[in-house]
Write a protein that holds these residues in place. Structure first.
Motif, short mmCIF file in Angstrom:
data_model
loop_
_atom_site.label_atom_id
_atom_site.label_comp_id
_atom_site.label_asym_id
_atom_site.label_seq_id
_atom_site.Cartn_x
_atom_site.Cartn_y
_atom_site.Cartn_z
N GLN A 3 0.87 -1.23 -0.16
CA GLN A 3 0.00 -0.05 0.04
C GLN A 3 0.93 1.37 -0.02
O GLN A 3 1.87 1.41 0.72
CB GLN A 3 -0.85 0.00 1.27
CG GLN A 3 -1.95 -0.95 1.21
CD GLN A 3 -2.85 -0.77 2.51
OE1 GLN A 3 -3.20 0.47 3.15
NE2 GLN A 3 -3.09 -2.06 3.35
N TYR A 10 -4.34 12.15 -1.80
CA TYR A 10 -5.45 11.68 -1.24
C TYR A 10 -6.25 12.93 -0.61
O TYR A 10 -7.53 12.98 -0.90
CB TYR A 10 -4.79 11.00 0.20
CG TYR A 10 -6.20 10.39 0.81
CD1 TYR A 10 -6.65 9.28 0.41
CD2 TYR A 10 -6.68 11.00 2.14
CE1 TYR A 10 -7.60 8.75 1.03
CE2 TYR A 10 -7.59 10.39 2.82
CZ TYR A 10 -8.19 9.27 2.39
OH TYR A 10 -9.30 8.67 2.87
N GLY A 40 -7.50 3.64 11.34
CA GLY A 40 -6.94 3.82 9.93
C GLY A 40 -7.32 5.26 9.85
O GLY A 40 -8.25 5.41 8.73
N ASP A 61 -2.96 5.04 12.53
CA ASP A 61 -2.76 4.36 11.05
C ASP A 61 -1.46 3.83 10.67
O ASP A 61 -0.13 4.12 11.32
CB ASP A 61 -2.85 5.64 10.14
CG ASP A 61 -3.28 5.40 8.75
OD1 ASP A 61 -4.48 5.64 8.42
OD2 ASP A 61 -2.44 5.11 7.90
N ALA A 82 -3.33 -1.98 12.82
CA ALA A 82 -4.55 -2.34 13.36
C ALA A 82 -4.43 -3.72 14.19
O ALA A 82 -5.09 -4.02 14.98
CB ALA A 82 -5.70 -2.41 12.39
N GLU A 83 -3.73 -4.45 13.48
CA GLU A 83 -3.51 -5.75 13.97
C GLU A 83 -2.57 -5.87 15.26
O GLU A 83 -2.65 -6.84 15.97
CB GLU A 83 -2.63 -6.70 12.97
CG GLU A 83 -3.59 -6.82 11.49
CD GLU A 83 -3.07 -5.74 10.52
OE1 GLU A 83 -2.66 -4.64 10.82
OE2 GLU A 83 -3.13 -6.02 9.28
N ASN A 98 -13.40 4.78 9.30
CA ASN A 98 -13.96 4.90 7.91
C ASN A 98 -12.94 4.69 6.98
O ASN A 98 -11.78 5.07 6.87
CB ASN A 98 -14.44 6.24 7.63
CG ASN A 98 -15.12 6.65 6.50
OD1 ASN A 98 -16.18 6.14 5.94
ND2 ASN A 98 -14.59 7.61 5.76
C1 SAM Z 1 -8.76 5.31 2.19
S1 SAM Z 1 -7.86 5.62 3.73
C2 SAM Z 1 -9.06 6.30 4.89
C3 SAM Z 1 -8.50 7.31 5.85
C4 SAM Z 1 -9.42 7.87 6.62
N1 SAM Z 1 -10.05 7.15 7.58
C5 SAM Z 1 -10.38 8.71 6.07
O1 SAM Z 1 -11.78 8.30 6.03
O2 SAM Z 1 -10.32 9.60 5.20
C6 SAM Z 1 -7.26 4.25 4.46
C7 SAM Z 1 -6.34 4.22 5.60
O3 SAM Z 1 -6.15 2.82 5.98
C8 SAM Z 1 -4.67 2.86 6.71
N2 SAM Z 1 -4.48 1.38 6.56
C9 SAM Z 1 -4.20 0.40 5.80
N3 SAM Z 1 -4.07 -0.91 6.54
C10 SAM Z 1 -4.06 -0.60 7.67
C11 SAM Z 1 -3.64 -1.38 8.87
N4 SAM Z 1 -3.44 -2.69 8.80
N5 SAM Z 1 -3.49 -0.84 10.09
C12 SAM Z 1 -3.75 0.43 10.28
N6 SAM Z 1 -4.20 1.39 9.10
C13 SAM Z 1 -4.38 0.85 7.96
C14 SAM Z 1 -3.95 3.38 5.24
O4 SAM Z 1 -2.81 3.68 5.82
C15 SAM Z 1 -5.05 4.64 4.95
O5 SAM Z 1 -4.41 5.90 5.84
#
Ligand code: SAM
Length: 249
Positions: A3, A10, A40, A61, A82-83, A98
């Motif tokens: 990713q 963004y 996240g 995040d 998150a894990e 979200n």
């Molecule tokens: C589409 S963005 C959404 C960001 C925010 N929540 C919003 O609504 O604008 C997805 C986010 O999920 C995070 N993400 C993906 N996998 C993750 C993980 N395993 N643990 C924590 N964050 C994660 C990414 O780094 C990214 O910032």
């Protein structure tokens, strides 16, 4: 598939993600003084809106760049997956998320962690991609990269469950479902159109291609999608499907 998140693109081509989150924020119904984790949190736009209610919110995040962007907004944010959440047990009244859960590879590990950090009676309120999400975009991108000999880049590995599948998964982790809906949410893209969207949300896959092929793959994917997602007024609409829920412990 790695990713890759670029807070600048963004903020420009993914702004609809936080702009369209009013519904899930309403379901969260944050109260002043409540301790809330934004899982996240990305660049912190929504974390800020939760903080504005008077709740005590922290974002987490996996992307260092996104955490830096959230902190620059004045948000308290931690870098971590998150894990394996970097918090003690049972300290949050609510975990909010979200547009992030479908990016998380270890769903069961994440749900174990969410349950662990929630207080008894706490709630998990989230919106994520659901079954059928961006189906046309996925098929078009897969077809184009396969044509160029990179079929393995076609699947980003995102998780878009049905309502029934995710309900069962939450229940297996001891959550009680209060509300759970799956709904189509056709999403009008801004001026960057489909090219801007792909550059933002398929960044990891595009960066994995040989550099000289990236522009070709972008152009061919956009051309393949145009009859389905580009309208007569020149606007692009992405075929989003969302899964939104409230689950309690
Ligand atoms: C589409 S963005 C959404 C960001 C925010 N929540 C919003 O609504 O604008 C997805 C986010 O999920 C995070 N993400 C993906 N996998 C993750 C993980 N395993 N643990 C924590 N964050 C994660 C990414 O780094 C990214 O910032």
């Amino acid at each position: 598939m790695p990713q890759t998140w670029n807070p600048e693109s963004y903020g420009r081509d993914g702004a609809f993600v936080h702009e369209l989150a009013g519904g899930v924020l309403e379901w969260l119904a944050a109260e002043p003084g409540e301790r809330i984790l934004d899982l996240g949190c990305g660049d912190g736009q929504l974390t800020k809106r939760i903080a504005d209610t008077g709740a005590s919110v922290v974002g987490v995040d996996a992307s260092r760049q996104m955490v830096a962007a959230a902190r620059a907004r004045g948000i308290k944010a931690d870098n971590g997956p998150a894990e394996k959440l970097p918090y003690p047990d049972h300290i949050f009244e609510a975990v909010f998320s979200n547009a992030a859960l479908h990016w998380i590879r270890g769903q069961d590990e994440m749900l174990t962690q969410v349950r662990r950090v929630l207080r008894p009676g706490g709630r998990f309120v989230a919106e994520m991609g659901g079954h059928g999400n961006i189906a046309a975009i996925r098929v078009a991108f897969s077809a184009v990269v396969a044509r160029h000999g990179f079929a393995s880049l076609g699947d980003r590995g995102n998780y878009y469950p049905t309502a029934e599948t995710y309900k069962r998964r939450l229940e297996r982790h001891g959550f009680a479902i209060q509300k759970l809906i799956l709904f189509p949410r056709p999403t009008l893209l801004n001026n960057g159109g489909m090219t801007g969207w792909l550059n933002t949300f398929y960044r990891g896959a595009l960066d994995s291609l040989p550099e000289q092929l990236r522009e070709t793959v972008l152009k061919e994917t956009v051309a393949l999608l145009a009859p389905a997602l580009h309208d007569h007024d020149g606007r692009w609409t992405a075929d989003y499907v969302r899964l939104r829920f409230i689950a309690t412990v």
